[in-house]
Every structure is written in C-alpha cells, then in structure tokens.
Design a protein around this motif. Sequence first.
Motif, PDB file in Angstrom:
ATOM      1  N   ALA A   1     -47.540 -37.380  21.462  1.00  0.00           N
ATOM      2  CA  ALA A   1     -48.868 -37.697  22.000  1.00  0.00           C
ATOM      3  C   ALA A   1     -49.412 -39.021  21.466  1.00  0.00           C
ATOM      4  N   GLY A   2     -49.045 -39.388  20.250  1.00  0.00           N
ATOM      5  CA  GLY A   2     -49.576 -40.614  19.653  1.00  0.00           C
ATOM      6  C   GLY A   2     -49.376 -40.623  18.153  1.00  0.00           C
ATOM      7  N   LEU A   3     -50.181 -41.435  17.495  1.00  0.00           N
ATOM      8  CA  LEU A   3     -50.109 -41.583  16.043  1.00  0.00           C
ATOM      9  C   LEU A   3     -51.506 -41.463  15.451  1.00  0.00           C
ATOM     10  N   ILE A   4     -51.556 -40.994  14.211  1.00  0.00           N
ATOM     11  CA  ILE A   4     -52.794 -40.956  13.443  1.00  0.00           C
ATOM     12  C   ILE A   4     -52.406 -41.116  11.984  1.00  0.00           C
ATOM     13  N   GLY A   5     -53.270 -41.766  11.229  1.00  0.00           N
ATOM     14  CA  GLY A   5     -52.938 -41.894   9.817  1.00  0.00           C
ATOM     15  C   GLY A   5     -53.990 -42.642   9.034  1.00  0.00           C
ATOM     16  N   PHE A   6     -53.688 -42.731   7.753  1.00  0.00           N
ATOM     17  CA  PHE A   6     -54.547 -43.457   6.836  1.00  0.00           C
ATOM     18  C   PHE A   6     -54.070 -44.892   6.751  1.00  0.00           C
ATOM     19  N   LYS A   7     -55.005 -45.802   6.463  1.00  0.00           N
ATOM     20  CA  LYS A   7     -54.614 -47.200   6.252  1.00  0.00           C
ATOM     21  C   LYS A   7     -55.553 -47.830   5.241  1.00  0.00           C
ATOM     22  N   ASP A   8     -55.026 -48.819   4.566  1.00  0.00           N
ATOM     23  CA  ASP A   8     -55.807 -49.594   3.593  1.00  0.00           C
ATOM     24  C   ASP A   8     -56.500 -48.705   2.571  1.00  0.00           C
ATOM     25  N   SER A   9     -55.811 -47.663   2.108  1.00  0.00           N
ATOM     26  CA  SER A   9     -56.399 -46.769   1.120  1.00  0.00           C
ATOM     27  C   SER A   9     -56.605 -47.485  -0.209  1.00  0.00           C
ATOM     28  N   ASP A  10     -57.723 -47.200  -0.820  1.00  0.00           N
ATOM     29  CA  ASP A  10     -58.091 -47.734  -2.132  1.00  0.00           C
ATOM     30  C   ASP A  10     -58.239 -46.525  -3.042  1.00  0.00           C
ATOM     31  N   ARG A  11     -57.180 -46.222  -3.768  1.00  0.00           N
ATOM     32  CA  ARG A  11     -57.169 -45.018  -4.592  1.00  0.00           C
ATOM     33  C   ARG A  11     -58.093 -45.133  -5.804  1.00  0.00           C
ATOM     34  N   VAL A  12     -58.303 -46.331  -6.306  1.00  0.00           N
ATOM     35  CA  VAL A  12     -59.206 -46.527  -7.445  1.00  0.00           C
ATOM     36  C   VAL A  12     -60.631 -46.147  -7.053  1.00  0.00           C
ATOM     37  N   ASN A  13     -61.076 -46.635  -5.888  1.00  0.00           N
ATOM     38  CA  ASN A  13     -62.429 -46.356  -5.428  1.00  0.00           C
ATOM     39  C   ASN A  13     -62.509 -45.143  -4.503  1.00  0.00           C
ATOM     40  N   ARG A  14     -61.378 -44.473  -4.319  1.00  0.00           N
ATOM     41  CA  ARG A  14     -61.284 -43.232  -3.539  1.00  0.00           C
ATOM     42  C   ARG A  14     -61.850 -43.369  -2.127  1.00  0.00           C
ATOM     43  N   LYS A  15     -61.322 -44.386  -1.412  1.00  0.00           N
ATOM     44  CA  LYS A  15     -61.737 -44.562  -0.019  1.00  0.00           C
ATOM     45  C   LYS A  15     -60.530 -44.921   0.825  1.00  0.00           C
ATOM     46  N   THR A  16     -60.616 -44.573   2.095  1.00  0.00           N
ATOM     47  CA  THR A  16     -59.524 -44.834   3.026  1.00  0.00           C
ATOM     48  C   THR A  16     -60.088 -45.013   4.422  1.00  0.00           C
ATOM     49  N   GLU A  17     -59.225 -45.430   5.320  1.00  0.00           N
ATOM     50  CA  GLU A  17     -59.584 -45.571   6.728  1.00  0.00           C
ATOM     51  C   GLU A  17     -58.629 -44.713   7.533  1.00  0.00           C
ATOM     52  N   ILE A  18     -59.124 -44.146   8.624  1.00  0.00           N
ATOM     53  CA  ILE A  18     -58.275 -43.398   9.558  1.00  0.00           C
ATOM     54  C   ILE A  18     -58.177 -44.208  10.849  1.00  0.00           C
ATOM     55  N   GLY A  19     -56.949 -44.372  11.313  1.00  0.00           N
ATOM     56  CA  GLY A  19     -56.693 -45.012  12.599  1.00  0.00           C
ATOM     57  C   GLY A  19     -55.911 -44.054  13.478  1.00  0.00           C
ATOM     58  N   TYR A  20     -56.036 -44.217  14.795  1.00  0.00           N
ATOM     59  CA  TYR A  20     -55.370 -43.298  15.713  1.00  0.00           C
ATOM     60  C   TYR A  20     -55.177 -43.949  17.071  1.00  0.00           C
ATOM     61  N   TRP A  21     -54.218 -43.430  17.821  1.00  0.00           N
ATOM     62  CA  TRP A  21     -54.058 -43.782  19.230  1.00  0.00           C
ATOM     63  C   TRP A  21     -53.297 -42.666  19.944  1.00  0.00           C
ATOM     64  N   LEU A  22     -53.585 -42.528  21.230  1.00  0.00           N
ATOM     65  CA  LEU A  22     -52.921 -41.552  22.090  1.00  0.00           C
ATOM     66  C   LEU A  22     -52.408 -42.237  23.344  1.00  0.00           C
ATOM     67  N   ILE A  23     -51.332 -41.693  23.901  1.00  0.00           N
ATOM     68  CA  ILE A  23     -50.898 -42.160  25.217  1.00  0.00           C
ATOM     69  C   ILE A  23     -51.886 -41.613  26.248  1.00  0.00           C
ATOM     70  N   GLU A  24     -51.953 -42.275  27.384  1.00  0.00           N
ATOM     71  CA  GLU A  24     -52.977 -41.961  28.375  1.00  0.00           C
ATOM     72  C   GLU A  24     -52.956 -40.505  28.832  1.00  0.00           C
ATOM     73  N   SER A  25     -51.777 -39.950  29.072  1.00  0.00           N
ATOM     74  CA  SER A  25     -51.700 -38.578  29.596  1.00  0.00           C
ATOM     75  C   SER A  25     -52.181 -37.527  28.598  1.00  0.00           C
ATOM     76  N   MET A  26     -52.362 -37.902  27.349  1.00  0.00           N
ATOM     77  CA  MET A  26     -52.798 -36.945  26.326  1.00  0.00           C
ATOM     78  C   MET A  26     -54.293 -37.040  26.016  1.00  0.00           C
ATOM     79  N   THR A  27     -54.995 -37.942  26.669  1.00  0.00           N
ATOM     80  CA  THR A  27     -56.430 -38.078  26.405  1.00  0.00           C
ATOM     81  C   THR A  27     -57.202 -36.957  27.084  1.00  0.00           C
ATOM     82  N   GLY A  28     -58.401 -36.687  26.583  1.00  0.00           N
ATOM     83  CA  GLY A  28     -59.277 -35.699  27.188  1.00  0.00           C
ATOM     84  C   GLY A  28     -58.951 -34.258  26.849  1.00  0.00           C
ATOM     85  N   LYS A  29     -58.083 -34.036  25.868  1.00  0.00           N
ATOM     86  CA  LYS A  29     -57.686 -32.685  25.488  1.00  0.00           C
ATOM     87  C   LYS A  29     -58.234 -32.278  24.114  1.00  0.00           C
TER      88      LYS A  29
END
Length: 182
Positions: free
Chosen positions: A78-106
């Motif tokens: 269906a796609g990908l999801i994950g963490f990026k640019d994590s800063d373990r010292v300051n305990r913060k992260t970002e979540i990024g994601y994408w889906l293929i078109e046929s998997m949207t709206g579910k």
Amino acid sequence: MEKLIVNSKIALEPLKFSHAFQMFQAIDQNRRFLSPWLPFVQDTETQEDTESFIQSVTSVAAKDRDEVFVIWYNDRFAGLIGFKDSDRVNRKTEIGYWLIESMTGKGIIVLSTKALIEFAFSHLKMNRIVIRCGVGNHKSSAVPKRLGFQMEGIERDGEKHQNRYIDLEVYSLLRKEWANGL
C-alpha cells in the motif's frame, strides 16, 4: 521486530531489500499521483534507485536507524510510513508517509500513523512527534489534524520539488497531549 500489526487488514513490516521490486513498481505506476507532493519520485527512475534508498535506510546501525515500514493492506503493498530525522538526545522525531492511489480513502494512513505514534511514545520514549505536509495537500494534512496534532505554522520553502520549493505545514504532538487523549 517482525511486523507491527495495526488491525486485521493492516500490517507494518520493517523495510527490507526484498521489498525493492514491489516498492519500485508502486512508485512507477503511481508517478502522476505521487509526484506533486513527494520529491523523491522524480529521482526514482529504476529499481536500482529504490534499492539504493533501502540500502541507505537499512545500512545505518540499529541503535541510530530511523524505522521505516512497508504498509501492507490485505497483504497487498500500500505504501510506506516511518520515522525520519530522529533526535534521540532531545527525544523528538518526524513521521512521513505515502500511499499508492488505489489505497487512499480506507483509513490506512490514519491507523498506521496512530500505531507509529504509540510506538514512538511507548517504545522509543520520544517526547515530540512532527508531521510536515505540503501546503495544499489536504489529504495528507487531514491525518495529523485527525490525530490531535497542533499546527505550529508554515515552514516557508521547506522542501525542494524539482526546480522549485514548496511551503510545508508543520504539525506536532507531545507525549503529554497523547497521554491525555488529545
């Protein structure tokens, strides 16, 4: 970790080299849909490009690696999801994601993001999670809004797309907000 089971239809599997073919095919068949918001699409011309991306993620030492997951919906890519640019010292992260078109709206991304939020706060002991969405990408920005993230503002020229920059909406969620059920 083998898989993170979201529900009976959705599973998140850590990204592996064996996913390269399916991932490239998904990107290649969904270029028109993905290109307006995802700058990597134009640079993903061959399966080898996808393999290089996977290698860049999986070659990082486990203690420093940002977890990236393939999203499976009824055992289909269906796609990908994950963490990026994590800063373990300051305990913060970002979540990024994408889906293929046929998997949207579910509801796939909302449920998958919710699972990663829980994982980040419970297992990774993060304090802050950020989601950035291109201004105008209403489907993407609906996700953090629905999950109780607060909009912090606009990151001007926050991401390069081909020969231009786009502004990004920046949303954040703190551990204490999540714990209080916001």
